[in-house]
Design a protein around this motif. Structure first.
Motif, PDB file in Angstrom:
ATOM      1  N   VAL A  41       0.810  -1.214   0.000  1.00 53.40           N
ATOM      2  CA  VAL A  41       0.000   0.000   0.000  1.00 53.40           C
ATOM      3  C   VAL A  41       0.845   1.267   0.000  1.00 53.40           C
ATOM      4  O   VAL A  41       0.336   2.360  -0.244  1.00 53.40           O
ATOM      5  CB  VAL A  41      -0.963   0.021   1.203  1.00 53.40           C
ATOM      6  N   ALA A  42       2.151   1.135   0.261  1.00 49.94           N
ATOM      7  CA  ALA A  42       3.009   2.320   0.224  1.00 49.94           C
ATOM      8  C   ALA A  42       3.096   2.893  -1.183  1.00 49.94           C
ATOM      9  O   ALA A  42       3.267   4.095  -1.362  1.00 49.94           O
ATOM     10  CB  ALA A  42       4.412   1.969   0.731  1.00 49.94           C
TER      11      ALA A  42
ATOM     12  N   PRO B  13      -2.757  10.832  -4.859  1.00 50.06           N
ATOM     13  CA  PRO B  13      -2.099  11.535  -5.970  1.00 50.06           C
ATOM     14  C   PRO B  13      -0.587  11.293  -5.915  1.00 50.06           C
ATOM     15  O   PRO B  13       0.023  11.333  -4.857  1.00 50.06           O
ATOM     16  CB  PRO B  13      -2.440  13.008  -5.694  1.00 50.06           C
ATOM     17  N   GLY B  14      -0.009  11.012  -7.058  1.00 51.97           N
ATOM     18  CA  GLY B  14       1.418  10.772  -7.103  1.00 51.97           C
ATOM     19  C   GLY B  14       1.824   9.388  -6.642  1.00 51.97           C
ATOM     20  O   GLY B  14       2.992   9.157  -6.324  1.00 51.97           O
ATOM     21  N   ALA B  15       0.863   8.434  -6.589  1.00 54.14           N
ATOM     22  CA  ALA B  15       1.184   7.068  -6.182  1.00 54.14           C
ATOM     23  C   ALA B  15       2.268   6.499  -7.091  1.00 54.14           C
ATOM     24  O   ALA B  15       2.315   6.765  -8.285  1.00 54.14           O
ATOM     25  CB  ALA B  15      -0.067   6.197  -6.243  1.00 54.14           C
ATOM     26  N   ARG B  16       3.157   5.696  -6.500  1.00 54.89           N
ATOM     27  CA  ARG B  16       4.308   5.155  -7.243  1.00 54.89           C
ATOM     28  C   ARG B  16       3.944   3.981  -8.124  1.00 54.89           C
ATOM     29  O   ARG B  16       4.730   3.561  -8.963  1.00 54.89           O
ATOM     30  CB  ARG B  16       5.394   4.728  -6.265  1.00 54.89           C
ATOM     31  N   GLY B  17       2.779   3.384  -7.933  1.00 56.80           N
ATOM     32  CA  GLY B  17       2.347   2.250  -8.742  1.00 56.80           C
ATOM     33  C   GLY B  17       0.885   2.382  -9.104  1.00 56.80           C
ATOM     34  O   GLY B  17       0.153   3.191  -8.523  1.00 56.80           O
ATOM     35  N   PRO B  18       0.425   1.580 -10.066  1.00 58.09           N
ATOM     36  CA  PRO B  18      -0.978   1.674 -10.489  1.00 58.09           C
ATOM     37  C   PRO B  18      -1.934   1.171  -9.415  1.00 58.09           C
ATOM     38  O   PRO B  18      -1.565   0.344  -8.578  1.00 58.09           O
ATOM     39  CB  PRO B  18      -1.020   0.765 -11.728  1.00 58.09           C
TER      40      PRO B  18
ATOM     41  N   ASP C   6      18.622  10.344  -9.617  1.00 63.69           N
ATOM     42  CA  ASP C   6      17.678   9.749 -10.564  1.00 63.69           C
ATOM     43  C   ASP C   6      16.554   8.994  -9.857  1.00 63.69           C
ATOM     44  O   ASP C   6      15.538   8.666 -10.483  1.00 63.69           O
ATOM     45  CB  ASP C   6      18.408   8.784 -11.509  1.00 63.69           C
ATOM     46  N   MET C   7      16.741   8.713  -8.578  1.00 58.66           N
ATOM     47  CA  MET C   7      15.735   7.995  -7.807  1.00 58.66           C
ATOM     48  C   MET C   7      14.792   8.941  -7.055  1.00 58.66           C
ATOM     49  O   MET C   7      13.943   8.491  -6.295  1.00 58.66           O
ATOM     50  CB  MET C   7      16.409   7.056  -6.796  1.00 58.66           C
ATOM     51  N   ALA C   8      14.976  10.235  -7.250  1.00 58.69           N
ATOM     52  CA  ALA C   8      14.106  11.212  -6.573  1.00 58.69           C
ATOM     53  C   ALA C   8      12.647  10.929  -6.907  1.00 58.69           C
ATOM     54  O   ALA C   8      12.295  10.700  -8.068  1.00 58.69           O
ATOM     55  CB  ALA C   8      14.487  12.623  -7.000  1.00 58.69           C
ATOM     56  N   GLY C   9      11.812  10.935  -5.895  1.00 63.53           N
ATOM     57  CA  GLY C   9      10.395  10.682  -6.098  1.00 63.53           C
ATOM     58  C   GLY C   9      10.003   9.227  -5.960  1.00 63.53           C
ATOM     59  O   GLY C   9       8.821   8.888  -6.022  1.00 63.53           O
ATOM     60  N   ILE C  10      10.989   8.348  -5.765  1.00 67.50           N
ATOM     61  CA  ILE C  10      10.696   6.919  -5.668  1.00 67.50           C
ATOM     62  C   ILE C  10      10.182   6.542  -4.282  1.00 67.50           C
ATOM     63  O   ILE C  10       9.216   5.807  -4.140  1.00 67.50           O
ATOM     64  CB  ILE C  10      11.956   6.094  -6.004  1.00 67.50           C
ATOM     65  N   MET C  11      10.829   7.063  -3.248  1.00 76.60           N
ATOM     66  CA  MET C  11      10.434   6.690  -1.881  1.00 76.60           C
ATOM     67  C   MET C  11       9.059   7.278  -1.549  1.00 76.60           C
ATOM     68  O   MET C  11       8.817   8.472  -1.741  1.00 76.60           O
ATOM     69  CB  MET C  11      11.478   7.200  -0.892  1.00 76.60           C
ATOM     70  N   PRO C  12       8.148   6.446  -1.069  1.00 79.62           N
ATOM     71  CA  PRO C  12       6.802   6.931  -0.742  1.00 79.62           C
ATOM     72  C   PRO C  12       6.844   8.077   0.264  1.00 79.62           C
ATOM     73  O   PRO C  12       7.606   8.012   1.244  1.00 79.62           O
ATOM     74  CB  PRO C  12       6.111   5.693  -0.148  1.00 79.62           C
TER      75      PRO C  12
END
Length: 281
Positions: A79-80, A86-91, A252-258
């Motif tokens: 669920v993370a 908004p801006g969820a990392r996965g579908p 390049d990983m910016a925005g990846i961590m929930p």
């Protein structure tokens, strides 16, 4: 007669100092009260370390789905990233996705030649083989942290979201994790941090992306020595607002961590993480 505990202070000066001391005490009390109020309004969502499960030959679809939902919402850490935020990392998986239905409805049509069950299993253990639309390839293989029974239980749960559960005991290896048991990691150097020493919350929420002692996912920076580089306040900020400071070399990983660990974790779990990380020197 001594008029003050400090004979070098005049009465007027001693009075001023007492007033200052009182103000300091009041500021400390107000600050503590504010932290208590903030902690009380943060949603208390318990995380848990992935626990092994086993199913008998007569396991029912309902039992598989129940176990899979517990892992999906807890130990799996799904669920993370997979949420409606908004801006969820996965579908989205459990709600309609772009008019295609829930995951149990659309899974059979994702990859030609794969039925729903096989697609979901591959998406969990080889996620980068099946990237959805423009989402980044950040999901680590689930078999790094979960056993085969846990993974197949999640497949059943996801199938049940709008579809038919076809997972049976025949799909699940007799020994948890037997089908994908990884080679043992190299022995750590004496005194080095080890993942086995990490608290449950770290192993449940962080290990898929961050390594300790060479174990864990390679997506984010390793945590070895993090306590010597960041203060407790900086560690707390990195957990609650991961975009505040990006580790060098991981731009390049910016925005990846929930960004929603303030909602996923309890205040106690956050402080447990901070204490653990601050001790990694």
């Amino acid at each position: 007669m001594i008029r003050d505990s400090n004979p070098f202070l005049e009465p007027e000066e001693a009075g001023r100092m007492s007033s200052v001391d009182l103000k300091i005490v009041l500021v400390v009390l107000v600050t503590l009260a504010a932290y208590t109020v903030v902690a009380s309004v943060i949603p208390q969502v318990e995380s848990e370390v992935p626990m092994d499960i086993a199913f008998g030959a007569e396991v029912t679809p309902e039992e598989l789905v129940e176990a899979g939902e517990s892992i999906y919402r807890g130990a799996g850490g799904c669920v993370a990233c997979h949420s409606e935020s908004p801006g969820a990392r996965g579908p989205n998986l459990l709600t309609d996705y772009r008019g295609e239905g829930l995951i149990g409805e659309r899974c059979a049509d994702r990859v030609p030649g794969l039925d729903c069950k096989e697609y979901l299993y591959q998406a969990l253990v080889r996620p980068n083989d099946h990237i959805v639309d423009d989402y980044p390839p950040i999901m680590p293989p689930s078999d790094r942290a979960l056993s085969q029974p846990q993974i197949w239980a999640m497949v059943a749960f996801l199938q049940a979201a709008g579809g038919e559960v076809t997972v049976t005991a025949a799909d699940i290896p007799d020994e948890p994790g037997a089908a994908t048991a990884p080679a043992p990691p190299p022995a750590p150097e004496p005194g080095a941090a080890q993942l086995a020493d990490a608290p449950d919350v770290f192993r449940a929420q962080c290990v898929m992306c961050h390594q300790v002692g060479g174990e864990g996912g390679p997506i984010g920076p390793p945590m070895d020595g993090i306590g010597a580089r960041l203060s407790e306040a900086e560690l707390r900020l990195a957990i609650l607002d991961p975009e505040a400071v990006i580790a060098e070399g991981y731009e390049d990983m910016a925005g990846i961590m929930p960004p929603n660990y303030g909602e996923i974790l309890t205040p106690d779990e956050i402080e447990t993480l901070v204490r653990y990380l601050s001790g990694l020197h």
